[in-house]
Design a protein around this motif. Structure first.
Motif, mmCIF file in Angstrom:
data_model
loop_
_atom_site.group_PDB
_atom_site.id
_atom_site.type_symbol
_atom_site.label_atom_id
_atom_site.label_comp_id
_atom_site.label_asym_id
_atom_site.label_seq_id
_atom_site.Cartn_x
_atom_site.Cartn_y
_atom_site.Cartn_z
ATOM 1 N N LYS A 50 24.208 -70.738 44.589
ATOM 2 C CA LYS A 50 25.003 -69.556 44.961
ATOM 3 C C LYS A 50 24.087 -68.356 45.207
ATOM 4 O O LYS A 50 24.245 -67.621 46.199
ATOM 5 C CB LYS A 50 26.013 -69.231 43.860
ATOM 6 N N GLU A 51 23.117 -68.170 44.321
ATOM 7 C CA GLU A 51 22.160 -67.067 44.467
ATOM 8 C C GLU A 51 21.376 -67.192 45.773
ATOM 9 O O GLU A 51 21.169 -66.197 46.495
ATOM 10 C CB GLU A 51 21.224 -67.078 43.259
ATOM 11 N N LYS A 96 20.601 -65.265 51.481
ATOM 12 C CA LYS A 96 20.496 -65.541 52.908
ATOM 13 C C LYS A 96 21.721 -65.025 53.676
ATOM 14 O O LYS A 96 21.991 -65.454 54.790
ATOM 15 C CB LYS A 96 20.313 -67.042 53.137
ATOM 16 N N ASN A 97 22.460 -64.099 53.044
ATOM 17 C CA ASN A 97 23.568 -63.391 53.689
ATOM 18 C C ASN A 97 24.732 -64.293 54.078
ATOM 19 O O ASN A 97 25.387 -64.078 55.105
ATOM 20 C CB ASN A 97 23.070 -62.617 54.920
ATOM 21 N N CYS A 98 24.990 -65.306 53.279
ATOM 22 C CA CYS A 98 26.209 -66.094 53.482
ATOM 23 C C CYS A 98 27.412 -65.159 53.329
ATOM 24 O O CYS A 98 27.472 -64.379 52.373
ATOM 25 C CB CYS A 98 26.279 -67.218 52.449
ATOM 26 N N PRO A 99 28.368 -65.176 54.254
ATOM 27 C CA PRO A 99 29.474 -64.205 54.228
ATOM 28 C C PRO A 99 30.251 -64.189 52.920
ATOM 29 O O PRO A 99 30.651 -63.137 52.437
ATOM 30 C CB PRO A 99 30.365 -64.654 55.389
ATOM 31 N N GLU A 108 16.384 -74.995 48.640
ATOM 32 C CA GLU A 108 16.351 -74.081 49.785
ATOM 33 C C GLU A 108 16.598 -74.839 51.086
ATOM 34 O O GLU A 108 17.288 -74.335 51.989
ATOM 35 C CB GLU A 108 15.018 -73.342 49.823
ATOM 36 N N ALA A 109 16.055 -76.042 51.201
ATOM 37 C CA ALA A 109 16.289 -76.850 52.405
ATOM 38 C C ALA A 109 17.765 -77.220 52.518
ATOM 39 O O ALA A 109 18.338 -77.206 53.619
ATOM 40 C CB ALA A 109 15.423 -78.108 52.358
ATOM 41 N N VAL A 161 23.045 -76.184 55.154
ATOM 42 C CA VAL A 161 24.462 -75.802 55.073
ATOM 43 C C VAL A 161 24.743 -74.616 55.989
ATOM 44 O O VAL A 161 25.716 -74.602 56.761
ATOM 45 C CB VAL A 161 24.848 -75.486 53.623
ATOM 46 N N LEU A 162 23.892 -73.616 55.946
ATOM 47 C CA LEU A 162 24.115 -72.406 56.737
ATOM 48 C C LEU A 162 23.979 -72.680 58.235
ATOM 49 O O LEU A 162 24.653 -72.037 59.043
ATOM 50 C CB LEU A 162 23.142 -71.313 56.306
#
Length: 384
Positions: A260-261, A266-269, A374-375, A380-381
């Protein structure tokens, strides 16, 4: 009161803790019933057996000494139909109006003479005088006998369980959240059938929607109908990611919160997160449908997966879950098995993309696990 001629005679239920024996309703529940007063009088459904006396008192008050001519039964589920027998015994001249399927089901619940009942089909009209009811068949929204009715004079749609919501009417709260939870847990399996009835409703000039649960809807109807269109197409309502985790000793939970962090950095909405060992599954199921991207994090257990995660996936399959991107994270000290199990449970679902980027944590998360996390977040993003 909906109008001078259309009256509310339903009840609130604050004694109920679990709707249908499974969904928590901390704000209670409403069982809605309506009365149309005209040259002929129509009662629109009854209420749950537990509130029968209150319902009959409301009905008699609004009748003001008159006698109902019709009882329109939109839905045979007992929380709406339980008082049919009591009403017929109180007013023996009343004629039941229902779909043919509903009339076939009534003997399962009641000992009634149905020889004077009026079976109706798509497009049939019941003339009350100034008011006219036309019937819209809505099978499998969410029972096979369901129908809606449309009152053309005041432009009112009586929508059975459609547009329903958890919560009593004397408790304030936003419509969307508890209507969404209600929809996906009660009606969600039947998206194509909801789409079919929405197409029929699109041809009607609707100013008011009267559901069998939740508030009467009079303003911004495009908002409610638009959400029903999104939900019933299994489309994405909100941009963001939902993380559901099932942790035994807290290490998987810590990993889920680290994800979540990373997403937020990474600016997930929006990032929603749920501890499946603590939250009710109906809440988790709601968010799984709300967002287009889901990350499932689970501990391995008995060469499988923690049971609450298995329960969520079985619930999703039963509700026709589809059109989503899913990423998987497992934890297993000596025999990781959660990813294998979750993948197998997701496989029968329609249009589910399981990302190849997976993460296996061994016990407590370490700094060396961060690149893989991170990968996974980046995958996902970037996913469509």
């Amino acid at each position: 009161m909906i109008s001078k001629d259309i009256r509310y005679i339903g009840v609130n239920d604050h004694d109920l803790d679990l709707f249908e024996g499974q969904y928590p309703v901390p704000n209670g529940m409403s069982y809605n019933s309506y009365l149309i007063l005209d040259e002929k009088i129509a009662v629109m459904d009854t209420v749950d057996a537990s509130k029968g006396k209150e319902f009959m008192a409301n009905l008699e008050r609004e009748l003001g000494g008159r006698t109902p001519d019709y009882l329109v039964v939109h839905h045979m589920e007992p929380d709406h139909a339980a008082n049919i027998q009591a009403l017929v015994e109180r007013y023996p001249e009343v004629r039941i109006v229902a779909s043919a399927k509903a009339l076939q089901m009534m003997p399962l619940y009641f000992d009634l003479d149905l020889s004077q009942a009026i079976p109706v089909k798509e497009g049939d009209v019941l003339n009350l005088g100034h008011h006219k009811l036309s019937f819209v068949m809505a099978p499998m929204v969410h029972w096979p006998e369901v129908m809606f009715s449309y009152e053309s004079t005041e432009k009112v749609l009586f929508s059975a369980d459609g547009f329903g919501k958890f919560g009593a009417l004397d408790v304030d709260g936003p419509w969307d959240c508890e209507a969404r939870r209600y929809y996906f847990n009660i009606v969600g399996k039947y998206g194509p059938q909801v789409q079919a009835v929405l197409k029929k409703a699109a041809g009607l000039d609707i100013e008011t929607i009267c559901p069998l649960h939740g508030p009467i809807l009079k303003e911004d109807l495009g908002h409610y109908i638009g959400l029903y269109d999104i939900w019933s197409r299994y489309a994405v309502e909100s941009e963001g990611v939902f993380i559901a985790y099932a942790s035994i000793h807290g290490n998987t939970a810590e990993t889920a919160h680290k994800i979540k962090e990373l997403l937020e950095a990474k600016n997930c909405p929006h990032v929603a997160i749920a501890d499946l060992t603590r939250c009710d599954l109906s809440e988790a199921l709601e968010d799984a449908f709300r967002y287009g991207k889901v990350i499932l994090c689970a501990s391995s257990y008995n060469a499988s997966v923690v049971p609450v995660m298995e329960d969520l996936l079985h619930h999703l399959q039963g509700k026709n879950y589809q059109n989503r991107t899913v990423a998987l994270v497992e934890n297993g000290s000596w025999a990781p098995s959660a990813i294998r199990t979750m993948t197998a449970l997701l496989e029968p679902m329609k249009n589910i993309t399981v990302l190849p980027e997976t993460v296996t944590i061994r016990g407590k998360r370490k700094d060396s696990d961060l690149p893989a996390l991170e990968a996974l977040v980046d995958a996902v993003l970037k996913a469509e």
